[in-house]
Motif scaffolding. Structure first.
Motif, PDB file in Angstrom:
ATOM      1  N   TRP A 135       0.849  -1.199   0.000  1.00  0.00           N
ATOM      2  CA  TRP A 135       0.000   0.000   0.000  1.00  0.00           C
ATOM      3  C   TRP A 135       0.878   1.240   0.000  1.00  0.00           C
ATOM      4  O   TRP A 135       1.787   1.384   0.822  1.00  0.00           O
ATOM      5  N   HIS A 136       0.622   2.132  -0.942  1.00  0.00           N
ATOM      6  CA  HIS A 136       1.458   3.329  -1.095  1.00  0.00           C
ATOM      7  C   HIS A 136       0.648   4.620  -0.958  1.00  0.00           C
ATOM      8  O   HIS A 136       1.070   5.672  -1.413  1.00  0.00           O
ATOM      9  N   GLY A 137      -0.511   4.518  -0.353  1.00  0.00           N
ATOM     10  CA  GLY A 137      -1.314   5.721  -0.142  1.00  0.00           C
ATOM     11  C   GLY A 137      -2.725   5.580  -0.672  1.00  0.00           C
ATOM     12  O   GLY A 137      -3.027   4.706  -1.484  1.00  0.00           O
ATOM     13  N   TRP A 138      -3.582   6.465  -0.200  1.00  0.00           N
ATOM     14  CA  TRP A 138      -5.005   6.417  -0.529  1.00  0.00           C
ATOM     15  C   TRP A 138      -5.215   6.671  -2.011  1.00  0.00           C
ATOM     16  O   TRP A 138      -4.538   7.497  -2.629  1.00  0.00           O
ATOM     17  N   SER A 139      -6.196   5.932  -2.584  1.00  0.00           N
ATOM     18  CA  SER A 139      -6.550   6.116  -3.990  1.00  0.00           C
ATOM     19  C   SER A 139      -8.065   6.048  -4.130  1.00  0.00           C
ATOM     20  O   SER A 139      -8.711   5.223  -3.469  1.00  0.00           O
ATOM     21  N   PRO A 140      -8.645   6.895  -4.982  1.00  0.00           N
ATOM     22  CA  PRO A 140     -10.108   6.889  -5.133  1.00  0.00           C
ATOM     23  C   PRO A 140     -10.685   5.569  -5.653  1.00  0.00           C
ATOM     24  O   PRO A 140     -11.873   5.297  -5.471  1.00  0.00           O
ATOM     25  N   THR A 141      -9.867   4.760  -6.289  1.00  0.00           N
ATOM     26  CA  THR A 141     -10.398   3.535  -6.883  1.00  0.00           C
ATOM     27  C   THR A 141      -9.851   2.258  -6.240  1.00  0.00           C
ATOM     28  O   THR A 141     -10.113   1.166  -6.730  1.00  0.00           O
ATOM     29  N   ALA A 142      -9.105   2.401  -5.149  1.00  0.00           N
ATOM     30  CA  ALA A 142      -8.498   1.215  -4.521  1.00  0.00           C
ATOM     31  C   ALA A 142      -9.459   0.537  -3.556  1.00  0.00           C
ATOM     32  O   ALA A 142     -10.194   1.197  -2.818  1.00  0.00           O
ATOM     33  N   PHE A 143      -9.466  -0.777  -3.582  1.00  0.00           N
ATOM     34  CA  PHE A 143     -10.211  -1.613  -2.625  1.00  0.00           C
ATOM     35  C   PHE A 143     -11.688  -1.250  -2.550  1.00  0.00           C
ATOM     36  O   PHE A 143     -12.284  -1.205  -1.470  1.00  0.00           O
ATOM     37  N   LEU A 144     -12.274  -0.982  -3.700  1.00  0.00           N
ATOM     38  CA  LEU A 144     -13.686  -0.611  -3.707  1.00  0.00           C
ATOM     39  C   LEU A 144     -14.558  -1.822  -3.388  1.00  0.00           C
ATOM     40  O   LEU A 144     -14.557  -2.820  -4.106  1.00  0.00           O
ATOM     41  N   GLY A 145     -15.296  -1.707  -2.307  1.00  0.00           N
ATOM     42  CA  GLY A 145     -16.233  -2.756  -1.916  1.00  0.00           C
ATOM     43  C   GLY A 145     -17.658  -2.291  -2.125  1.00  0.00           C
ATOM     44  O   GLY A 145     -17.929  -1.440  -2.975  1.00  0.00           O
ATOM     45  N   GLY A 146     -18.563  -2.863  -1.338  1.00  0.00           N
ATOM     46  CA  GLY A 146     -19.976  -2.492  -1.475  1.00  0.00           C
ATOM     47  C   GLY A 146     -20.555  -2.005  -0.166  1.00  0.00           C
ATOM     48  O   GLY A 146     -20.137  -2.443   0.915  1.00  0.00           O
ATOM     49  N   ARG A 147     -21.512  -1.104  -0.258  1.00  0.00           N
ATOM     50  CA  ARG A 147     -22.202  -0.590   0.924  1.00  0.00           C
ATOM     51  C   ARG A 147     -23.253  -1.606   1.382  1.00  0.00           C
ATOM     52  O   ARG A 147     -24.005  -2.145   0.568  1.00  0.00           O
ATOM     53  N   LEU A 148     -23.308  -1.868   2.683  1.00  0.00           N
ATOM     54  CA  LEU A 148     -24.288  -2.842   3.192  1.00  0.00           C
ATOM     55  C   LEU A 148     -25.710  -2.287   3.178  1.00  0.00           C
ATOM     56  O   LEU A 148     -26.664  -2.996   2.847  1.00  0.00           O
ATOM     57  N   GLY A 149     -25.859  -1.039   3.586  1.00  0.00           N
ATOM     58  CA  GLY A 149     -27.188  -0.449   3.683  1.00  0.00           C
ATOM     59  C   GLY A 149     -27.955  -0.542   2.379  1.00  0.00           C
ATOM     60  O   GLY A 149     -27.453  -0.160   1.323  1.00  0.00           O
ATOM     61  N   GLY A 150     -29.165  -1.075   2.444  1.00  0.00           N
ATOM     62  CA  GLY A 150     -30.005  -1.192   1.262  1.00  0.00           C
ATOM     63  C   GLY A 150     -29.882  -2.516   0.526  1.00  0.00           C
ATOM     64  O   GLY A 150     -30.692  -2.827  -0.346  1.00  0.00           O
ATOM     65  N   ARG A 151     -28.866  -3.311   0.863  1.00  0.00           N
ATOM     66  CA  ARG A 151     -28.723  -4.609   0.208  1.00  0.00           C
ATOM     67  C   ARG A 151     -29.699  -5.624   0.811  1.00  0.00           C
ATOM     68  O   ARG A 151     -30.157  -5.486   1.937  1.00  0.00           O
ATOM     69  N   LYS A 152     -29.965  -6.655   0.031  1.00  0.00           N
ATOM     70  CA  LYS A 152     -30.890  -7.704   0.460  1.00  0.00           C
ATOM     71  C   LYS A 152     -30.095  -8.889   1.002  1.00  0.00           C
ATOM     72  O   LYS A 152     -29.274  -9.465   0.303  1.00  0.00           O
ATOM     73  N   LEU A 153     -30.369  -9.246   2.254  1.00  0.00           N
ATOM     74  CA  LEU A 153     -29.751 -10.411   2.882  1.00  0.00           C
ATOM     75  C   LEU A 153     -30.763 -11.551   2.918  1.00  0.00           C
ATOM     76  O   LEU A 153     -31.867 -11.392   3.439  1.00  0.00           O
ATOM     77  N   GLY A 154     -30.384 -12.696   2.374  1.00  0.00           N
ATOM     78  CA  GLY A 154     -31.231 -13.879   2.439  1.00  0.00           C
ATOM     79  C   GLY A 154     -30.682 -14.840   3.473  1.00  0.00           C
ATOM     80  O   GLY A 154     -29.562 -15.338   3.339  1.00  0.00           O
ATOM     81  N   ILE A 155     -31.455 -15.107   4.513  1.00  0.00           N
ATOM     82  CA  ILE A 155     -31.028 -15.997   5.588  1.00  0.00           C
ATOM     83  C   ILE A 155     -31.644 -17.368   5.351  1.00  0.00           C
ATOM     84  O   ILE A 155     -32.867 -17.515   5.281  1.00  0.00           O
ATOM     85  N   LEU A 156     -30.784 -18.359   5.227  1.00  0.00           N
ATOM     86  CA  LEU A 156     -31.230 -19.733   5.019  1.00  0.00           C
ATOM     87  C   LEU A 156     -31.227 -20.431   6.377  1.00  0.00           C
ATOM     88  O   LEU A 156     -30.189 -20.790   6.903  1.00  0.00           O
ATOM     89  N   GLY A 157     -32.425 -20.583   6.950  1.00  0.00           N
ATOM     90  CA  GLY A 157     -32.566 -21.146   8.285  1.00  0.00           C
ATOM     91  C   GLY A 157     -32.783 -20.051   9.303  1.00  0.00           C
ATOM     92  O   GLY A 157     -31.853 -19.316   9.643  1.00  0.00           O
ATOM     93  N   MET A 158     -34.032 -19.910   9.793  1.00  0.00           N
ATOM     94  CA  MET A 158     -34.357 -18.799  10.692  1.00  0.00           C
ATOM     95  C   MET A 158     -34.637 -19.322  12.099  1.00  0.00           C
ATOM     96  O   MET A 158     -35.656 -19.034  12.710  1.00  0.00           O
ATOM     97  N   GLY A 159     -33.698 -20.139  12.617  1.00  0.00           N
ATOM     98  CA  GLY A 159     -33.767 -20.571  14.001  1.00  0.00           C
ATOM     99  C   GLY A 159     -33.145 -19.524  14.901  1.00  0.00           C
ATOM    100  O   GLY A 159     -33.128 -18.331  14.587  1.00  0.00           O
ATOM    101  N   ARG A 160     -32.601 -19.967  16.026  1.00  0.00           N
ATOM    102  CA  ARG A 160     -32.023 -19.022  16.991  1.00  0.00           C
ATOM    103  C   ARG A 160     -30.915 -18.179  16.365  1.00  0.00           C
ATOM    104  O   ARG A 160     -30.878 -16.962  16.512  1.00  0.00           O
ATOM    105  N   ILE A 161     -29.998 -18.852  15.656  1.00  0.00           N
ATOM    106  CA  ILE A 161     -28.862 -18.120  15.088  1.00  0.00           C
ATOM    107  C   ILE A 161     -29.318 -17.248  13.929  1.00  0.00           C
ATOM    108  O   ILE A 161     -28.909 -16.087  13.807  1.00  0.00           O
ATOM    109  N   GLY A 162     -30.176 -17.778  13.066  1.00  0.00           N
ATOM    110  CA  GLY A 162     -30.682 -16.992  11.946  1.00  0.00           C
ATOM    111  C   GLY A 162     -31.367 -15.720  12.410  1.00  0.00           C
ATOM    112  O   GLY A 162     -31.171 -14.646  11.813  1.00  0.00           O
ATOM    113  N   GLN A 163     -32.146 -15.813  13.481  1.00  0.00           N
ATOM    114  CA  GLN A 163     -32.827 -14.623  13.995  1.00  0.00           C
ATOM    115  C   GLN A 163     -31.831 -13.643  14.602  1.00  0.00           C
ATOM    116  O   GLN A 163     -32.007 -12.425  14.491  1.00  0.00           O
ATOM    117  N   ALA A 164     -30.782 -14.168  15.230  1.00  0.00           N
ATOM    118  CA  ALA A 164     -29.749 -13.276  15.779  1.00  0.00           C
ATOM    119  C   ALA A 164     -29.019 -12.547  14.652  1.00  0.00           C
ATOM    120  O   ALA A 164     -28.675 -11.362  14.772  1.00  0.00           O
TER     121      ALA A 164
END
Length: 328
Positions: A135-164
């Motif tokens: 790493w040689h310093g901040w860059s506008p296009t480096a390590f671009l990931g995704g924002r969590l807010g607004g994404r759809k999460l599909g939980i397979l199995g809604m028992g105790r852990i799934g609900q948590a």
């Protein structure tokens, strides 16, 4: 049996407070430090024990149970999953099986969220760059990931852990969807902000992140097979903190390599410690060594549950966490 001091054989070393309490209550037989018992050592342990305390790494099949002799009466599993034990064969021989459900719910849900964040925000890639000095310093296009807010999460199995997981996901602004054998009560759905999908196929095709939280049973083996994995979006992420056998790991590896799935966070693996070497090479995969329940608090609570199950059995009663073949 109430006045008998039971012989309890433990297959792996447990946290010190758990071993100390067991030693006060029972004739405790602890293994040497090291890895899991091999099959011969496990058979010998079963032959000399009134109670065996195995872990999920100890495979206790019908053949081992048949050679256990008459002394063994309780298998008090140190762990919630019992897919390592042939419960039906144990039941036929009059051997009671118990487990430790509910203890790892919050810890495993924390790990699921950690993996979701790690994969979507490319945290391991950033960590690797810092450690290697690339790493040689901040860059506008480096390590671009995704924002969590607004994404759809599909939980397979809604028992105790799934609900948590759902509660945590809601706090991060994720839109929660789930597939389960039975639909939750409407009030619970409202509290979790969760939408039920009767069809797993339809849910998989619409969500951005999949969190696997079902137990490993004959009906869930390769539940996410190649056909179902191909239903997922190309930019989707899959996270597994349950059991590796639920996913066809070879198919998942191929799709991750070709970009048909964007990333994966795996705390469990289909062949346990035999992790697919091709997975290790992929930058879009976060691999962990089955550490979802690895908190000091959780592991001590698991031991306390084991002790309660043994003491209740010793007093001539049904252990509170007894497992029956009909419930699997």
């Amino acid at each position: 049996m109430p006045h008998q001091r039971l012989s309890v054989v433990v297959t792996r070393r447990l946290p010190d407070p758990v071993e100390a309490r067991m030693g006060e209550l029972f004739d405790l037989d602890l293994p040497d430090e090291g890895g899991p018992m091999d099959r011969d050592a496990l058979a010998a342990a079963m032959a000399r024990a009134d109670v065996l305390v195995p872990t999920i790494g100890d495979r206790i099949d019908a053949e081992l149970l048949a050679s256990a002799g008459e002394r063994l009466r309780l298998i008090a599993n140190y762990g919630a999953g019992v897919d390592n034990i042939d419960v039906g064969a144990a039941h036929e021989r009059g051997i009671v099986v118990s487990n430790t459900p509910g203890v790892s719910r919050e810890d495993t849900a924390d790990m699921a969220m950690a993996l979701i964040l790690s994969v979507t925000r490319r945290i391991p890639e950033g960590l690797a760059a810092m450690r290697t000095g690339e790493w040689h310093g901040w860059s506008p296009t480096a390590f671009l990931g995704g924002r969590l807010g607004g994404r759809k999460l599909g939980i397979l199995g809604m028992g105790r852990i799934g609900q948590a997981v759902a509660r945590r996901a809601h706090a991060f602004g994720l839109e929660v969807h789930y597939n389960n054998r039975r639909r939750l009560h409407p009030e619970t759905e409202t509290q979790l902000g969760a939408t039920w999908w009767e069809s797993l196929d339809q849910m998989l095709s619409r969500v951005d992140i999949v969190s696997i939280n079902v137990p490993h049973t004959p009906s869930t083996w390769h539940l996410l097979n190649e056909r179902r994995l191909k239903l997922m979006k190309r930019d989707a992420v899959i996270v597994n903190t349950s059991r590796g056998e639920i996913v066809d790991e070879n198919a998942l590896t191929r799709m991750l390599r070709t970009g048909e799935i964007a990333g994966a966070g795996l705390d469990v693996h289909e062949r346990s410690a035999g992790v697919n070497p091709r997975l290790r090479e992929l930058p879009n995969v976060v691999l962990l060594p089955h550490m979802g329940s690895a908190t000091r608090e959780g592991r001590i609570e698991m031991g306390e549950k084991v002790i309660v199950n043994i003491r209740t059995f010793a007093d001539g009663h049904r252990p509170p966490d007894m497992v029956l073949p009909s419930t699997l």
